[in-house]
Design a protein around this motif. Sequence first.
Motif, short mmCIF file in Angstrom:
data_model
loop_
_atom_site.label_atom_id
_atom_site.label_comp_id
_atom_site.label_asym_id
_atom_site.label_seq_id
_atom_site.Cartn_x
_atom_site.Cartn_y
_atom_site.Cartn_z
N SER A 1 -38.89 2.34 -11.41
CA SER A 1 -39.68 2.34 -12.41
C SER A 1 -39.37 1.10 -13.45
N ILE A 2 -40.45 0.37 -13.76
CA ILE A 2 -40.09 -0.78 -14.95
C ILE A 2 -41.18 -0.90 -15.69
N MET A 3 -40.74 -0.79 -17.19
CA MET A 3 -41.81 -0.52 -18.24
C MET A 3 -42.49 -2.01 -18.49
N VAL A 4 -43.66 -2.27 -18.67
CA VAL A 4 -44.35 -3.40 -18.89
C VAL A 4 -45.25 -3.18 -20.12
N GLU A 5 -45.69 -4.21 -20.62
CA GLU A 5 -46.62 -4.15 -21.76
C GLU A 5 -48.21 -4.06 -21.05
N HIS A 6 -49.00 -3.36 -21.66
CA HIS A 6 -50.31 -3.15 -21.40
C HIS A 6 -51.20 -2.97 -22.57
N SER B 1 -46.97 0.49 -20.04
CA SER B 1 -47.19 1.03 -18.64
C SER B 1 -45.99 0.59 -17.75
N ASN B 2 -45.98 1.52 -16.51
CA ASN B 2 -44.98 1.32 -15.74
C ASN B 2 -45.35 0.67 -14.40
N CYS B 3 -44.45 -0.02 -13.93
CA CYS B 3 -44.60 -0.66 -12.51
C CYS B 3 -43.62 0.09 -11.40
N PHE B 4 -43.81 0.16 -10.31
CA PHE B 4 -42.85 0.87 -9.41
C PHE B 4 -42.77 -0.29 -8.24
N ASP C 1 -51.54 -2.20 -14.19
CA ASP C 1 -52.14 -2.43 -15.58
C ASP C 1 -50.96 -3.33 -16.35
N VAL C 2 -51.21 -4.63 -16.66
CA VAL C 2 -50.13 -5.20 -17.44
C VAL C 2 -50.54 -6.54 -18.02
N TYR D 1 -41.58 -8.33 -18.91
CA TYR D 1 -40.16 -8.75 -19.74
C TYR D 1 -39.34 -9.44 -18.87
N ASP D 2 -38.59 -10.52 -19.48
CA ASP D 2 -38.03 -11.42 -18.89
C ASP D 2 -36.54 -10.60 -18.14
N LYS D 3 -36.40 -9.81 -18.77
CA LYS D 3 -35.09 -9.01 -18.37
C LYS D 3 -35.21 -8.21 -17.18
N ASP D 4 -36.49 -8.10 -16.41
CA ASP D 4 -36.84 -7.42 -15.65
C ASP D 4 -37.25 -8.33 -14.33
N ASN D 5 -37.15 -9.69 -14.51
CA ASN D 5 -37.32 -10.67 -13.53
C ASN D 5 -36.64 -10.37 -12.19
N LYS D 6 -35.34 -9.96 -12.41
CA LYS D 6 -34.60 -10.15 -11.18
C LYS D 6 -35.14 -8.89 -10.24
N TYR D 7 -35.78 -7.83 -10.81
CA TYR D 7 -36.23 -6.92 -9.79
C TYR D 7 -37.53 -7.40 -9.03
N LEU D 8 -38.14 -8.28 -9.57
CA LEU D 8 -39.44 -8.75 -8.92
C LEU D 8 -39.31 -10.08 -7.92
#
Length: 256
Positions: A150-155, A160-163, A174-175, A179-186
């Motif tokens: 789970s990764i938290m994003v702004e909504h 909100s959380n993405c999975f 819903d986003v 955040y740039d810090k989570d780019n590596k997971y996507l």
Amino acid sequence: MKFIILGCGSSMGVPRPDGFFGNCDPNNKKNHRTRCSALIKTSDENILIDTSPDLRQQLLRHKIKKISKVFYSHMHGDQTHGINDLRSFFINSKKQIEVYADKYTSKYLLNTFSYIFKSNSKEYPATLKLNKLPKNLFTKNNFKKISIRSIMVEHGKVMSNCFIIDKKLAYISDVSKIYDKDNKYLKNLKYLIIDCLGYKFHYSHFNLETSLAVVKRFKPKKAILTNLSPVLDYKELKKKLPKNVIPAHDGLIINL
């Protein structure tokens, strides 16, 4: 393992309760959209993402007889207000269903649906058990361990959380900001399912321009646009999209 988009419509669905289809052709079944929720279906478990107000209809359509767990993305009504429909699965299993939510969503659920989490009598026991949503979750598919992050994003004004399932599929319904810090997971995804409310700017959702910018940024093999409002006709939207991007439709099944 399958990922099923149970609903891909915006907060009032398509058509809206007043019958409004907007730009959508009512003769195209793919324009009939219930509110957003999804199902991770493994050999062992059925894991629900969100309980939309249309949950009963969605589960009946797909003949879902068991719900193992529920993950909540955020606290809004179009993601939570079908929660009472989980009661039938408690009646069948005689076990509280494990639900997972962040601190903001947990507070909202406890305040709004307290009767679901607290036993009031023998006739009306607690049907759900609320747990903190961790960053890392796991399930199994044919004895293989499957990671769910789970990764938290702004909504807009809420979080909100993405999975991210098995590092292959990301579900971000819903986003308004990742955040740039989570780019590596996507990166290096097979599928990116991403919020796309309409054509114009919206403070709490991606629109077509921002959705496609995110697709270009992360370069998934395939992207699917969800949370579609009545502004977005399926056929007309599809004409505007790159070859590796499609609009979602209710009942879309992805084999993982």
